[in-house]
Design an enzyme around this catalytic site. Structure first.
Site, PDB file in Angstrom:
ATOM      1  N   ARG A   1      41.659  45.013  40.023  1.00  0.00           N
ATOM      2  CA  ARG A   1      41.716  44.369  41.336  1.00  0.00           C
ATOM      3  C   ARG A   1      43.169  44.146  41.783  1.00  0.00           C
ATOM      4  NH1 ARG A   1      37.928  39.395  40.119  1.00  0.00           N
ATOM      5  NH2 ARG A   1      39.274  39.513  38.303  1.00  0.00           N
TER       6      ARG A   1
ATOM      7  N   ASN B   1      34.722  42.398  41.724  1.00  0.00           N
ATOM      8  CA  ASN B   1      33.942  42.796  40.558  1.00  0.00           C
ATOM      9  C   ASN B   1      32.471  42.628  40.871  1.00  0.00           C
ATOM     10  OD1 ASN B   1      36.131  43.462  38.964  1.00  0.00           O
ATOM     11  ND2 ASN B   1      36.183  41.491  37.895  1.00  0.00           N
TER      12      ASN B   1
END
Ligand code: MN
Length: 251
Positions: A25, A43
């Site tokens: 990320r 996620n």
């Protein structure tokens, strides 16, 4: 709200393999910002990484090239790309991470009301809700902006208040916070004991005190037809009602 540029294209990407816990990320965020790609990364619950990306076609192509490989520790086994409509994002953000805490108090002042407090960049922003919050997307609730909240004052209020709900929250929407609040449209996800899922605060007037509406978004947590304030009146800390607190004080 900015309209997506005419040249913008958008994709939704689902990545599987060893893609969580490997800095995906944060790396995607840096890469997106370098390329001028907007949207979000989060996620998934099943170990996948989910991405919404929009921007110019060359920038998106380069971003997708990055996604095929990912950061050094990642092993991308599959990448699914679906073209979608650009949504007009103004940031690239990591979604699904806590932005801070939220508290809802029921408060017996001159008029009985609820107070919603959201921690925004370390400061508690507060709205007074005359009728309290709702989990029904068809019901909009008035929310009066009471500004950044004084913690000392809120502790004193506790004598005539209960903590009706509390938890963490995630910031959402197409515009970065706190800019979203400054512009009068803030989208967020609550993880409370009673209030859960997506909500929006929409400013409707700015005089004399800013008036907003608190709206439950239509999602899996929505409870059409429910009245959460009536159904769940107890303090999440002490399991008493505000009426019980008040009668103990005066009786
Ligand atoms: Mn209050």
């Amino acid at each position: 709200m900015a309209e997506p540029r005419a040249s913008a294209k958008a994709v939704r990407a689902t990545l599987r393999g060893a893609v969580q816990g490997v800095g995906f990320r944060a790396t995607a965020l840096r890469r997106a910002r370098d390329l001028g790609v907007l949207g979000w990364v989060r996620n998934g619950e099943d170990g996948a990484v989910l991405i919404h990306a929009e921007g110019s076609e060359p920038a998106l192509e380069r971003f997708v090239e990055f996604l095929r490989v990912g950061p050094a520790q990642a092993h991308v086994e599959s990448l699914e790309i679906d073209p979608v409509k650009p949504e007009g994002h103004e940031q690239f953000a990591i979604r699904g991470v806590s932005a801070g805490r939220f508290v809802v108090r029921e408060h017996a002042a001159t008029n009985r009301h609820f107070d919603l407090q959201l921690e925004v960049e370390g400061e508690m922003r507060a709205w007074a809700l005359p009728k309290g919050p709702t989990m029904d997307p068809a019901v909009n609730r008035l929310a009066i902006d009471t500004g950044p909240h004084d913690v000392a004052a809120s502790l004193e209020e506790n004598a005539r208040a209960i903590v009706w709900d509390r938890g963490g929250y995630e910031q959402g929407g197409r515009v970065a916070w706190p800019e979203a609040i400054a512009r009068g449209h803030a989208v967020f996800v609550l993880h409370g004991e009673k209030l859960r899922g997506g909500f929006a605060l929409q400013r409707t007037s700015s005089t004399p005190k800013a008036q907003w509406l608190l709206i439950k978004r239509r999602d899996a947590d929505a409870r059409p037809g429910s009245d959460v304030v009536a159904e769940q009146p107890l303090s999440v800390l002490s399991a008493v009602t505000l009426d019980e607190v008040l009668s103990q004080r005066t009786g």
